[in-house]
Design a protein around this motif. Sequence first.
Motif, PDB file in Angstrom:
ATOM      1  N   GLU A  69       1.014  -1.020   0.143  1.00  0.00           N
ATOM      2  CA  GLU A  69      -0.118  -0.073   0.072  1.00  0.00           C
ATOM      3  C   GLU A  69       0.712   1.230  -0.127  1.00  0.00           C
ATOM      4  O   GLU A  69       0.580   2.265  -0.397  1.00  0.00           O
ATOM      5  CB  GLU A  69      -0.921  -0.012   1.338  1.00  0.00           C
ATOM      6  N   ARG A  81      -3.100  13.201  -7.573  1.00  0.00           N
ATOM      7  CA  ARG A  81      -4.091  11.997  -7.570  1.00  0.00           C
ATOM      8  C   ARG A  81      -4.512  11.822  -6.288  1.00  0.00           C
ATOM      9  O   ARG A  81      -4.561  10.580  -5.606  1.00  0.00           O
ATOM     10  CB  ARG A  81      -2.968  10.712  -7.919  1.00  0.00           C
ATOM     11  N   CYS A  82      -5.093  12.889  -5.678  1.00  0.00           N
ATOM     12  CA  CYS A  82      -5.732  13.085  -4.340  1.00  0.00           C
ATOM     13  C   CYS A  82      -6.655  12.015  -4.138  1.00  0.00           C
ATOM     14  O   CYS A  82      -6.742  11.317  -3.248  1.00  0.00           O
ATOM     15  CB  CYS A  82      -6.014  14.483  -3.920  1.00  0.00           C
ATOM     16  N   GLU A  83      -7.489  11.909  -4.927  1.00  0.00           N
ATOM     17  CA  GLU A  83      -8.826  11.090  -5.192  1.00  0.00           C
ATOM     18  C   GLU A  83      -8.406   9.693  -4.967  1.00  0.00           C
ATOM     19  O   GLU A  83      -8.729   8.936  -4.079  1.00  0.00           O
ATOM     20  CB  GLU A  83      -9.568  11.127  -6.380  1.00  0.00           C
ATOM     21  N   GLN A  84      -7.394   9.161  -5.675  1.00  0.00           N
ATOM     22  CA  GLN A  84      -6.913   7.875  -5.384  1.00  0.00           C
ATOM     23  C   GLN A  84      -6.158   7.507  -4.021  1.00  0.00           C
ATOM     24  O   GLN A  84      -6.452   6.529  -3.697  1.00  0.00           O
ATOM     25  CB  GLN A  84      -5.697   7.448  -6.743  1.00  0.00           C
ATOM     26  N   ARG A  86      -6.870   9.175  -1.601  1.00  0.00           N
ATOM     27  CA  ARG A  86      -8.045   9.340  -0.579  1.00  0.00           C
ATOM     28  C   ARG A  86      -8.768   7.874  -0.489  1.00  0.00           C
ATOM     29  O   ARG A  86      -9.241   7.374   0.431  1.00  0.00           O
ATOM     30  CB  ARG A  86      -9.290  10.281  -0.944  1.00  0.00           C
ATOM     31  N   THR A  87      -9.019   7.400  -1.766  1.00  0.00           N
ATOM     32  CA  THR A  87      -9.445   5.881  -1.766  1.00  0.00           C
ATOM     33  C   THR A  87      -8.783   4.918  -1.037  1.00  0.00           C
ATOM     34  O   THR A  87      -9.012   4.151  -0.442  1.00  0.00           O
ATOM     35  CB  THR A  87      -9.786   5.585  -3.238  1.00  0.00           C
ATOM     36  N   LEU A  88      -7.387   4.951  -1.224  1.00  0.00           N
ATOM     37  CA  LEU A  88      -6.601   4.112  -0.448  1.00  0.00           C
ATOM     38  C   LEU A  88      -6.631   4.296   1.174  1.00  0.00           C
ATOM     39  O   LEU A  88      -6.906   3.263   2.036  1.00  0.00           O
ATOM     40  CB  LEU A  88      -5.140   4.255  -0.822  1.00  0.00           C
ATOM     41  N   GLN A  90      -9.492   5.535   2.715  1.00  0.00           N
ATOM     42  CA  GLN A  90     -10.634   5.181   3.111  1.00  0.00           C
ATOM     43  C   GLN A  90     -10.919   3.673   3.370  1.00  0.00           C
ATOM     44  O   GLN A  90     -11.226   3.125   4.240  1.00  0.00           O
ATOM     45  CB  GLN A  90     -11.801   5.549   1.769  1.00  0.00           C
ATOM     46  N   SER A  91      -9.959   2.922   2.444  1.00  0.00           N
ATOM     47  CA  SER A  91      -9.899   1.341   2.245  1.00  0.00           C
ATOM     48  C   SER A  91      -9.241   1.114   3.655  1.00  0.00           C
ATOM     49  O   SER A  91      -9.615   0.003   4.576  1.00  0.00           O
ATOM     50  CB  SER A  91      -9.167   0.859   1.227  1.00  0.00           C
ATOM     51  N   LYS A  92      -8.233   1.784   3.920  1.00  0.00           N
ATOM     52  CA  LYS A  92      -7.375   1.462   5.170  1.00  0.00           C
ATOM     53  C   LYS A  92      -7.980   1.726   6.441  1.00  0.00           C
ATOM     54  O   LYS A  92      -8.132   1.078   7.499  1.00  0.00           O
ATOM     55  CB  LYS A  92      -5.897   2.288   5.355  1.00  0.00           C
TER      56      LYS A  92
END
Length: 136
Positions: A69, A81-84, A86-88, A90-92
């Motif tokens: 990760e 790539r803040c959205e990507q 953020r997705t990581l 959120q998953s964590k």
Amino acid sequence: MKNTCDQLTIGALAKAAEVNVETIRFYQRTGLLSEPERPLGGIRRYGGADVARVRFVKAAKRLGFSLDEIAQLLTLDDGTRCEQARTLGQSKLADVRARISDLRRIEVALAELLHCCESTPEQVCCPLIDALNGPA
């Protein structure tokens, strides 16, 4: 002449990043940190960007990110790539919350078993041991 911050040996890099030399080598083997070229007959030198990268890895590890990760996060480090990222994140966070929930269930189950141990001291079989021996 290069900046002295770009003249760090591996030992100085480790000290500046507050890790040991083997950690630096491990990060290099796993691709989290690049290994600078060795000048002919010389010693590899590291810079401030290397210190920052090692500190980034350490900070991400403290938040529970795996090395895979962290490698993904490092590829997103160009600021676009803040959205990507953020997705990581959120998953964590979902992962952490699930583990906390699991730990709370474990805490309750252990507390109940220990209470049984305390409330039946004259019993031949230990309730905790019995529960661990029983069906899952």
